[in-house]
Design a protein around this motif. Structure first.
Motif, PDB file in Angstrom:
ATOM      1  N   THR A 106       0.824  -1.218   0.000  1.00 53.55           N
ATOM      2  CA  THR A 106       0.000   0.000   0.000  1.00 53.55           C
ATOM      3  C   THR A 106       0.853   1.261   0.000  1.00 53.55           C
ATOM      4  O   THR A 106       0.331   2.340  -0.258  1.00 53.55           O
ATOM      5  CB  THR A 106      -0.922  -0.001   1.233  1.00 53.55           C
ATOM      6  N   ASP A 107       2.134   1.137   0.300  1.00 54.22           N
ATOM      7  CA  ASP A 107       3.041   2.289   0.249  1.00 54.22           C
ATOM      8  C   ASP A 107       4.274   1.896  -0.560  1.00 54.22           C
ATOM      9  O   ASP A 107       5.294   1.479  -0.011  1.00 54.22           O
ATOM     10  CB  ASP A 107       3.444   2.729   1.657  1.00 54.22           C
ATOM     11  N   PRO A 108       4.205   2.022  -1.885  1.00 57.29           N
ATOM     12  CA  PRO A 108       5.328   1.604  -2.735  1.00 57.29           C
ATOM     13  C   PRO A 108       6.566   2.468  -2.560  1.00 57.29           C
ATOM     14  O   PRO A 108       7.635   2.126  -3.067  1.00 57.29           O
ATOM     15  CB  PRO A 108       4.763   1.729  -4.158  1.00 57.29           C
ATOM     16  N   SER A 109       6.455   3.588  -1.851  1.00 59.87           N
ATOM     17  CA  SER A 109       7.646   4.406  -1.620  1.00 59.87           C
ATOM     18  C   SER A 109       8.645   3.715  -0.693  1.00 59.87           C
ATOM     19  O   SER A 109       9.823   4.058  -0.680  1.00 59.87           O
ATOM     20  CB  SER A 109       7.254   5.764  -1.022  1.00 59.87           C
ATOM     21  N   VAL A 110       8.154   2.736   0.095  1.00 56.33           N
ATOM     22  CA  VAL A 110       9.056   1.916   0.913  1.00 56.33           C
ATOM     23  C   VAL A 110       9.591   0.812   0.011  1.00 56.33           C
ATOM     24  O   VAL A 110       8.862  -0.090  -0.384  1.00 56.33           O
ATOM     25  CB  VAL A 110       8.324   1.313   2.133  1.00 56.33           C
ATOM     26  N   ARG A 118       4.986  -0.135   7.425  1.00 59.36           N
ATOM     27  CA  ARG A 118       4.601   1.001   6.567  1.00 59.36           C
ATOM     28  C   ARG A 118       4.225   0.542   5.164  1.00 59.36           C
ATOM     29  O   ARG A 118       3.369   1.151   4.516  1.00 59.36           O
ATOM     30  CB  ARG A 118       5.766   2.002   6.474  1.00 59.36           C
ATOM     31  N   ARG A 119       4.848  -0.506   4.689  1.00 59.73           N
ATOM     32  CA  ARG A 119       4.724  -0.900   3.277  1.00 59.73           C
ATOM     33  C   ARG A 119       3.450  -1.680   2.986  1.00 59.73           C
ATOM     34  O   ARG A 119       2.862  -1.533   1.912  1.00 59.73           O
ATOM     35  CB  ARG A 119       5.952  -1.737   2.913  1.00 59.73           C
ATOM     36  N   TYR A 120       3.009  -2.515   3.939  1.00 56.93           N
ATOM     37  CA  TYR A 120       1.947  -3.482   3.650  1.00 56.93           C
ATOM     38  C   TYR A 120       0.681  -3.231   4.466  1.00 56.93           C
ATOM     39  O   TYR A 120       0.708  -2.652   5.561  1.00 56.93           O
ATOM     40  CB  TYR A 120       2.420  -4.894   3.971  1.00 56.93           C
TER      41      TYR A 120
END
Length: 707
Positions: A634-638, A656-658
């Motif tokens: 859900t946060d591809p910036s990670v 943070r990512r999933y």
């Protein structure tokens, strides 16, 4: 320089040879001239000396005999810095035979430290053996080390190549010895010994031995005694077989024909266990040995090997420097990354015997393993600066575990880096962890690059050894800058070791079956990382809502399916469906494991989405259970792999990512599918989310485990 007379020296030599006879238990024992030269320099002239001599030359006799002479004249105890417990145990036994009272302070006997320190203070101890790690223990460094420096009669640094950045086995803790050298009283002799140092390492170590009043780059009065590094008992050979199962079959067929007992070296812990299990199934009396083996078991295994109660220990390099026994062979299943470290390992064979067999069985996977260990080099400058900043900002001691929440390095690399910074004066180990000193520190990028280049040259030289058509002993000695004749007459290329590469069909069949048998346990994480609160994460203590025990086809380092998996996960390999051989292996894992599950959830992948989706779809069809969700990015910036270097950083990055997408039926048993498990935290946090959504059980299933 001592002004001892010829008469004094003659009498000293007579006393020295009496001590030698007590040490070795033989009435006809006499010192060789080069041994006496070293002893004379230490015990009569009180000089500093570096002895570079082959394994089995008798370096320990030099420092034990010198100790006996010095103690007889009222000198303080000898302090020996030794890298391995196996060496310490052997040396204590040898010293006792000569009437020399030797003791050790190391991580395995803390209950004895107070008594030993009292005995040292009372003058009851002749020799104290310490590990280099003890030199930087805060209590030992601040309380015991100053007293030792003030009373030591002789300082011995064994395996001294570890001091040098250029040595094949550099260890940051050894650099602490420089401080001890500078704190010794004037006139205290110092001996450094090693069996594996080329000219560059020899010069580097000798310069570090020079007294503090000597100009930089000068050796001063340091005696450098370097002899031939030839091992006349060793017969060297290489057997090149294309597949892991053939190499394993060769071991099974030929192990019983090798003389006496010996060591089979492997490059990874997993391989020691895999090889030992196979050889036992084939009727050989062997055992696995690594740094993960418990201390008491290691001692027992060393005793079994020395006494011939086992044919071989299947070991990592943890069974290396300092192990002293009469061994008839050393086999390397996989090549070490440098000829010098290889020569160090094979030097375990041929002591006390005129003939020992040394065979190298290289594998194509060796270079992948070298690359992994090379990735553990000194960190880039920004990570070092982050560490120093975190310590400075804390204003108090910070533990290594707590530092992981600030620095993206795993525990081992972080600890190693801190030790280097400690010796450089930028940080200091204290009770409770580490603190910044405030001293300026420069990142020596040029030196780190030169060391990395040297390591690459060593790897190329090791590969050249495999195909070398000339004398193998001459080649290895050349890597140590040791002059050698063109032909030793003992290796396979010189005709002295007929190498039989034949393997039986039964051994080959059994080896293939063993390596093709897929399935390794994926153990669940049990405890949350320390100090997650520093990252704003309120998780601590035992994990009560994580995953259950899972399965993988194999580890990337495994001899069997590991090769296929390494190829699949290379950065250059395209994304796509699961290859058929791995589908068959996964089916075999499921048939053996038989997990009872109701639904499937898979882990999203940015780098291999097709692979993971294909795996999940295939499992759904095979098990006849639906896919109900995914652990979604859900946060591809990670970025993928962010924080993978240590547990605290990884927990934060995965959090943070999933996020979980989909609905999990209440009470469902979930098969959690991913391509590879590295740290285990992605599966742990996914399992926690699934359990929070109502899952009763979460069973991970992955293609590969990194280690």
């Amino acid at each position: 320089m001592s002004s001892a007379t010829v008469t004094d020296r003659t009498a000293a030599r007579a006393r020295a040879e009496a001590s030698l006879r007590a040490l070795v238990g033989r009435d006809d024992a006499v010192l060789r001239e080069d041994q006496w030269t070293a002893i004379e320099a230490l015990a009569v002239d009180r000089r500093r000396a570096l002895v570079v001599q082959r394994t089995g030359w008798g370096k320990s006799a030099v420092y034990f005999v010198a100790t006996a002479l010095l103690r007889a004249e009222g000198a303080g105890p000898t302090v020996i810095v030794s890298p391995l417990l196996a060496l310490m145990r052997n040396q204590i036994a040898a010293a006792d035979r000569a009437g020399i009272h030797a003791v050790t302070i190391n991580s395995t006997n803390p209950e004895d430290w107070t008594r030993i320190e009292a005995d040292i203070a009372a003058g009851k101890v002749d020799v104290l053996l310490v590990s280099p790690e003890r030199l930087n223990n805060p209590g030992f460094r601040d309380e015991v080390l100053p007293r030792l420096a003030a009373t030591t009669g002789l300082l011995v640094v064994d395996e001294a190549h570890c001091i040098s950045d250029w040595g094949h086995d550099f260890r940051p803790d050894y650099r602490r010895i420089r401080s001890m050298l500078s704190e010794l009283r004037p006139g205290i002799p110092v001996l450094a010994t090693t069996a594996t140092a080329n000219a560059r390492v020899t010069r580097d170590v000798a310069e570090q031995l020079a007294p503090p009043d000597v100009a930089a780059g000068s050796l001063g009065d340091v005696l450098v005694l370097r002899g031939s590094l030839d091992r006349e008992s060793l017969r060297l050979g290489v057997v090149r077989l294309p597949t892991a199962d053939q190499r394993l079959a060769w071991l099974a067929d030929h192990l019983g024909q090798l003389p006496g007992s010996g060591i089979v070296y492997c490059l990874t812990v997993a391989a020691t266990q895999e090889v030992a299990a196979f050889l036992r199934d084939r009727g050989h009396v062997v055992a696995a040995y690594s740094g993960q083996t418990e201390t008491t078991e290691r001692e027992a295994l060393e005793g079994d090997l020395a006494a011939g109660r086992v044919k071989a220990l299947i070991a990592t390099s943890a069974l290396g420097m300092g192990f002293d026994a009469t061994l008839g062979f050393v086999i390397n299943l996989g090549a070490p990354s440098s000829p010098v470290s290889y020569y160090q390992q094979v030097g375990r064979a041929g002591r006390g015997t005129d003939d020992a067999v040394v065979v190298l069985l290289p594998g194509i996977e060796d270079r992948d393993i070298w690359a992994y260990f090379a990735s553990l080099a000194f960190p880039r400058e920004q990570l070092v600066r982050d560490t120093l900043a975190a310590l400075a900002d804390a204003g108090r001691p910070v533990s290594t575990a707590a530092l992981e929440t600030y620095v993206d390095l795993n525990r081992n690399r972080l600890e190693t880096m801190l030790k280097v910074l400690d010796v450089d004066g930028a940080v200091r180990r204290v009770s409770g962890g580490w603190e910044a000193t405030g001293q300026p520190w420069a990142y020596d990028a040029e030196r780190y690059a030169r060391v990395a280049e040297a390591r690459e040259r060593e790897q190329r030289a090791m590969l050249d050894y495999l195909t070398h058509e000339g004398c193998r002993m001459a080649y290895l000695r050349g890597q140590l800058d040791d002059e050698a004749p063109e032909r030793c007459g003992r290796c396979d290329n010189c005709g002295g070791l007929p190498v039989d590469a034949a393997i039986s069909e039964s051994a080959a069949s059994d080896a293939r079956a063993a390596l093709e048998r897929p399935g390794v346990v994926v153990a669940p994480r049990r405890m949350w990382p320390t100090a997650l609160a520093n990252l704003g994460i309120e998780l601590k203590g035992r994990i009560n809502d994580g995953a259950d025990e899972g399965r993988a086809i194999a580890r990337l380092t495994d001899l069997g399916h590991g090769q296929q998996l390494r190829e699949l996960f290379r950065e250059t390999s395209p994304d796509g469906p699961v290859p058929m051989p791995l589908i068959q292996a996964m089916v075999a894992v499921l048939q053996e494991w038989r997990p009872s599950v109701d639904v499937i959830v898979y882990v999203d992948s940015a780098t291999r989405p097709a692979l993971v989706r294909d795996l999940a779809d295939g499992l759904s069809r095979f098990l006849k259970v639906p896919i109900v969700g995914r652990w979604s990015i859900t946060d591809p910036s990670v970025q993928p792999g962010r924080g993978a270097a240590n547990s605290a950083q990884r927990v934060a990055a995965v959090g943070r990512r999933y996020a979980l997408e989909g609905e999990v039926p209440e009470g469902a048993r979930v098969l959690l599918v991913d391509d590879m498990v590295v740290s285990g935290w992605t599966l742990t946090l996914a399992a926690r989310a699934l359990r929070s959504s109502g899952a009763a059980q979460v069973l991970p299933l992955v293609l590969a485990a990194q280690s």
